[in-house]
Design an enzyme around this catalytic site. Structure first.
Site, PDB file in Angstrom:
ATOM      1  N   HIS A   1       5.024   0.405  -0.516  1.00 30.99           N
ATOM      2  CA  HIS A   1       5.803  -0.439   0.396  1.00 30.99           C
ATOM      3  C   HIS A   1       4.793  -1.475   0.908  1.00 30.99           C
ATOM      4  O   HIS A   1       3.693  -1.558   0.350  1.00 30.99           O
ATOM      5  CB  HIS A   1       6.438   0.398   1.523  1.00 30.99           C
ATOM      6  CG  HIS A   1       5.446   1.058   2.400  1.00 30.99           C
ATOM      7  ND1 HIS A   1       4.767   2.209   2.027  1.00 30.99           N
ATOM      8  CD2 HIS A   1       4.936   0.732   3.614  1.00 30.99           C
ATOM      9  CE1 HIS A   1       3.922   2.563   2.982  1.00 30.99           C
ATOM     10  NE2 HIS A   1       4.002   1.678   3.949  1.00 30.99           N
TER      11      HIS A   1
ATOM     12  N   CYS B   1       5.795   7.087   3.689  1.00 30.58           N
ATOM     13  CA  CYS B   1       4.631   6.208   3.557  1.00 30.58           C
ATOM     14  C   CYS B   1       3.859   6.489   2.267  1.00 30.58           C
ATOM     15  O   CYS B   1       2.988   5.702   1.886  1.00 30.58           O
ATOM     16  CB  CYS B   1       3.698   6.361   4.757  1.00 30.58           C
ATOM     17  SG  CYS B   1       4.481   5.895   6.302  1.00 30.58           S
TER      18      CYS B   1
ATOM     19  N   GLU C   1      -0.314  -3.336  11.835  1.00 25.43           N
ATOM     20  CA  GLU C   1       0.424  -3.011  10.614  1.00 25.43           C
ATOM     21  C   GLU C   1       1.876  -3.458  10.790  1.00 25.43           C
ATOM     22  O   GLU C   1       2.504  -3.978   9.870  1.00 25.43           O
ATOM     23  CB  GLU C   1       0.341  -1.516  10.344  1.00 25.43           C
ATOM     24  CG  GLU C   1       0.888  -1.125   8.992  1.00 25.43           C
ATOM     25  CD  GLU C   1       0.811   0.364   8.737  1.00 25.43           C
ATOM     26  OE1 GLU C   1      -0.092   0.791   8.006  1.00 25.43           O
ATOM     27  OE2 GLU C   1       1.659   1.110   9.268  1.00 25.43           O
TER      28      GLU C   1
ATOM     29  N   ASP D   1      -4.817 -10.891   0.828  1.00 24.07           N
ATOM     30  CA  ASP D   1      -3.457 -11.434   0.845  1.00 24.07           C
ATOM     31  C   ASP D   1      -2.782 -11.294  -0.516  1.00 24.07           C
ATOM     32  O   ASP D   1      -3.368 -11.624  -1.553  1.00 24.07           O
ATOM     33  CB  ASP D   1      -3.485 -12.915   1.250  1.00 24.07           C
ATOM     34  CG  ASP D   1      -2.083 -13.423   1.552  1.00 24.07           C
ATOM     35  OD1 ASP D   1      -1.261 -12.646   2.076  1.00 24.07           O
ATOM     36  OD2 ASP D   1      -1.815 -14.603   1.263  1.00 24.07           O
ATOM     37  N   HIS D   2      -1.536 -10.830  -0.484  1.00 22.61           N
ATOM     38  CA  HIS D   2      -0.745 -10.630  -1.706  1.00 22.61           C
ATOM     39  C   HIS D   2      -1.435  -9.661  -2.674  1.00 22.61           C
ATOM     40  O   HIS D   2      -1.348  -9.818  -3.886  1.00 22.61           O
ATOM     41  CB  HIS D   2      -0.421 -11.972  -2.377  1.00 22.61           C
ATOM     42  CG  HIS D   2       0.668 -12.712  -1.659  1.00 22.61           C
ATOM     43  ND1 HIS D   2       0.444 -13.408  -0.515  1.00 22.61           N
ATOM     44  CD2 HIS D   2       1.996 -12.832  -1.920  1.00 22.61           C
ATOM     45  CE1 HIS D   2       1.573 -13.957  -0.094  1.00 22.61           C
ATOM     46  NE2 HIS D   2       2.535 -13.617  -0.916  1.00 22.61           N
TER      47      HIS D   2
ATOM     48  N   HIS E   1       3.430  -4.609   4.144  1.00 21.63           N
ATOM     49  CA  HIS E   1       3.413  -5.083   5.526  1.00 21.63           C
ATOM     50  C   HIS E   1       2.931  -6.531   5.616  1.00 21.63           C
ATOM     51  O   HIS E   1       2.179  -6.993   4.755  1.00 21.63           O
ATOM     52  CB  HIS E   1       2.469  -4.220   6.375  1.00 21.63           C
ATOM     53  CG  HIS E   1       2.855  -2.787   6.456  1.00 21.63           C
ATOM     54  ND1 HIS E   1       3.955  -2.349   7.149  1.00 21.63           N
ATOM     55  CD2 HIS E   1       2.301  -1.670   5.911  1.00 21.63           C
ATOM     56  CE1 HIS E   1       4.052  -1.031   7.028  1.00 21.63           C
ATOM     57  NE2 HIS E   1       3.077  -0.595   6.285  1.00 21.63           N
TER      58      HIS E   1
ATOM     59  N   HIS F   1       0.847  -1.194   0.000  1.00 19.99           N
ATOM     60  CA  HIS F   1       0.000   0.000   0.000  1.00 19.99           C
ATOM     61  C   HIS F   1       0.886   1.249   0.000  1.00 19.99           C
ATOM     62  O   HIS F   1       2.101   1.173   0.101  1.00 19.99           O
ATOM     63  CB  HIS F   1      -0.969   0.003   1.197  1.00 19.99           C
ATOM     64  CG  HIS F   1      -0.383   0.489   2.484  1.00 19.99           C
ATOM     65  ND1 HIS F   1      -1.112   1.177   3.436  1.00 19.99           N
ATOM     66  CD2 HIS F   1       0.882   0.401   2.985  1.00 19.99           C
ATOM     67  CE1 HIS F   1      -0.331   1.476   4.453  1.00 19.99           C
ATOM     68  NE2 HIS F   1       0.867   1.020   4.220  1.00 19.99           N
TER      69      HIS F   1
END
Lengths: 135, 135, 135, 135, 135, 135
Positions: C40, C34, C125, C80-81, C42, C15
């Site tokens: 980037h 950010c 996060e 996910d992913h 998490h 995100h």
């Protein structure tokens, strides 16, 4: 069949990084806040690793209750709620870094454990800083 | 007396598993969701292990504040909040697997640390998947 | 007898913090690294808390296998992913902060779970930054 | 370039320390509460370490999804929610200590993994007691 | 000034989900592998939360050594290395789910602690499944 | 929409449990090894919880970088590597129990944070002993 068994333990202690032969200025310059004369402290986490042959009958390298009792008797009782600089004989003339404390613990356990076992000690000063002996 | 000291660090990055010489179909077939063209990301946890002689005066292998600063300067500042595929030179033609990222980090730190130290890097992509170099 | 049951899950996503109505300069000024346009990511850790009456026969508030399956189907498979900004409908015009992501997840689960249950969602996060809804 | 990759897994099982050739008294004397005839149990955490060459194209030692599937198929499905003494063939005449269980798991995985890989298994019986094979 | 103090403890036990009034088929259908007649087991982690007034002299809500001793005496000694179904009175006719076990522990501690304290119990069956009473 | 955001921090400090108006004998009788006159210490882990409205534009309750900086400036810089009894003003006549330290930290943060936020502080003295204010 050789296998490694691990046991974790912990103790809380105060210390400061301080070399008696150095001036206060030099200690502070080299060790910074870690040399604060009023001390600071840590929850030390200890990991003891013992390598040996698995007994073909019992299926154990060493009784983990025995290992736990050795660590309690020789290490936790001696270091827990203590000031390393002021109250622990080995640090009267030795800087209580994590490296030195790890080695002191290794020597105590080495003198207690049967020679047939290999011994490794990992010591966490914080979750981010830790050491292991032998390397 | 040789001892190992460890320091943990972390950074958050985006990546995708992707080999430029392969078609999109082949990338997806081999890497599945990990090859998603819009990327995904991780909280990478880094464990740096340095083996060396304990200085008989200071009782330290390496000043952990120095090691912490090296990791921050050379690794965290460079990889944190970055897209490995798009922004990191080393991955222009290299698949950013955890294996390759671990080796890239090792090479950077190896070039910075004094040769007298042995160096090992462990890199967690997730708490369940991680790698270590050298093995 | 009302009791709370918890189930943990996790997903990895990319995100960036970014508000479409703002200029790039303003996004960068407010969100710093950010807002990196290359994203980037998490390892998000999710804790779902469900409060309800314990069934006097089964001794359960809700079958945890059922709850696990709901979280997998509705949350893990969907996030996910993935790239939250680019691939998740709810963030087309919503900044994917941890707060907003936590609320989006809560709404999805709230629409799925029986009304007799109270629902709380905690979303990590990173191990050091996390949120909880409702407060 | 040789590198180590790790994958974690877990399973929950019941067991008791018990040697069939021994009397109940001897079992209890040697193993204490661990020999309770009604069993007790653990959340076993398993860490599988595979060392091999990094494939220069894919950048991987082994596809971690493949490794994950092997562990699920061969270990988790077989041991999860089982009674080691009563239901696992290998322990019909073998004391299910953590040492023996670790070795049993290593043998199963060794027979499945390609010979080109080195294999190490670490098994946590509790967060404070664990073993590793080979040492 | 009211404050909450927490103390963690743990015990290892075997159990199976099983309702005596049901047929084996129904137990297996509802509880799946958790109803395995040979049992399975867990490392239960227990978090006890006590809310009370801080004593203005000692600065403590309750002496944590006292709380630790109560938990050891009343909970750990009673449940550790036990089979919940076979050896714990409260589960002779009660399904040993995490919900029911949490409530049984709460009742035991509630009967021991001074009425001036509020009491909450959180019980982890695994790191991913846990419950809390009262909600 | 009200939501809770959490930020973790940590500091290492020395302390002893000691009430100045009491004799050494009474201090030792009540506090045991915790009253050791040479001090001991801990790695304190701090969890700060802030509840507020989510800003409908930014999607944030409070900028976590701002919260992180406040905690660093007001708490970590002040308590890290300090002796609570000897160097912290608030404990000149106050026993530095975890309860009192938690309340002292809450008061400092409360005076800094905007009144529109609710504030809760959880403080871990060890991984097994911790407190939370307000309860």
């Amino acid at each position: 069949m050789r296998i490694a068994v691990f046991r974790k333990a912990h103790f809380n202690a105060a210390h400061r990084l301080h070399i008696k032969d150095w001036s206060d200025e030099k200690n502070e310059k080299v060790f910074g806040v870690c040399s604060n004369r009023y001390y600071h402290g840590h929850n030390y986490e200890l990991e003891v690793k013992v390598i040996g042959e698995v007994d073909p009958i019992t299926g154990m390298v060493i009784d983990l209750k025995v290992l736990k009792d050795i660590i309690e008797e020789k290490i936790e009782k001696r270091f827990d709620h203590r000031n390393l600089n002021e109250e622990i004989e080995e640090f009267k003339n030795l800087n209580p870094t994590t490296e030195n404390l790890c080695f002191v613990i290794w020597k105590i356990l080495r003198a207690t454990l049967d020679e047939k076992f290999e011994l490794f000690v990992r010591l966490y000063e914080t979750p981010r800083n830790y050491v292991e002996y032998p390397a």
